[in-house]
Design a protein around this motif. Structure first.
Motif, mmCIF file in Angstrom:
data_model
loop_
_atom_site.group_PDB
_atom_site.id
_atom_site.type_symbol
_atom_site.label_atom_id
_atom_site.label_comp_id
_atom_site.label_asym_id
_atom_site.label_seq_id
_atom_site.Cartn_x
_atom_site.Cartn_y
_atom_site.Cartn_z
ATOM 1 N N ILE A 33 1.691 4.165 5.158
ATOM 2 C CA ILE A 33 1.554 3.877 3.746
ATOM 3 C C ILE A 33 0.965 2.252 3.684
ATOM 4 N N PRO A 34 -0.027 2.441 2.833
ATOM 5 C CA PRO A 34 -0.656 0.841 2.618
ATOM 6 C C PRO A 34 -0.085 -0.025 2.031
ATOM 7 N N SER A 35 -0.235 -1.319 2.858
ATOM 8 C CA SER A 35 0.553 -2.352 2.379
ATOM 9 C C SER A 35 -0.179 -3.423 1.474
ATOM 10 N N ASP A 36 -1.454 -3.034 0.977
ATOM 11 C CA ASP A 36 -2.074 -4.052 0.289
ATOM 12 C C ASP A 36 -2.598 -3.113 -0.952
ATOM 13 N N LEU A 37 -2.134 -2.057 -1.494
ATOM 14 C CA LEU A 37 -2.539 -1.687 -2.867
ATOM 15 C C LEU A 37 -1.818 -1.902 -4.008
ATOM 16 N N TYR A 55 -0.525 7.063 -6.180
ATOM 17 C CA TYR A 55 -1.551 6.642 -5.257
ATOM 18 C C TYR A 55 -1.535 7.890 -4.449
ATOM 19 N N ILE A 115 -2.945 9.571 -0.684
ATOM 20 C CA ILE A 115 -2.928 9.157 0.903
ATOM 21 C C ILE A 115 -4.047 10.345 1.438
ATOM 22 N N PRO A 150 -6.525 9.870 8.026
ATOM 23 C CA PRO A 150 -7.226 8.826 8.755
ATOM 24 C C PRO A 150 -8.075 9.194 9.680
ATOM 25 N N LYS A 188 6.415 -0.364 2.451
ATOM 26 C CA LYS A 188 5.009 -0.537 3.002
ATOM 27 C C LYS A 188 4.722 -0.671 4.387
ATOM 28 N N GLY A 189 3.770 -0.008 4.981
ATOM 29 C CA GLY A 189 3.360 -0.086 6.080
ATOM 30 C C GLY A 189 4.103 0.909 7.032
#
Length: 77
Positions: free
Chosen positions: A7-11, A47, A49, A52, A69-70
């Motif tokens: 899970i992105p931590s910067d969105l 959002y 995903i 990757p 997050k993360g």
């Protein structure tokens, strides 16, 4: 070697957690890097995903799970 689906931590800044609203692939599915694989929802925004890496998806957190997050929600190997 497996690559984590994280899970992105910067969105977003407001919320520390989100909900996995849906997995768009099944556990064990083959995916290409960049493919849309899941959707998450914060209090205000949905959002996407993306994978990757290319490989086989292993889901660690099911749909409707609340995650931070993360958090690692799965892997691609």
């Amino acid at each position: 070697m497996a690559t984590d689906i994280v899970i992105p931590s910067d969105l977003w800044e407001e919320d520390e957690e989100c909900v996995i609203t849906s997995w768009l692939v099944d556990d064990g599915a083959s995916v290409e890097e960049g493919a849309l694989i899941a959707e998450i929802m914060t209090a205000k925004v949905q959002y996407e995903i993306h994978a990757p890496a290319s490989g086989t998806v292993s889901i660690k957190e099911e749909a409707d799970a609340v995650v931070a997050k993360g958090a690692v929600i799965g892997t691609v190997a």
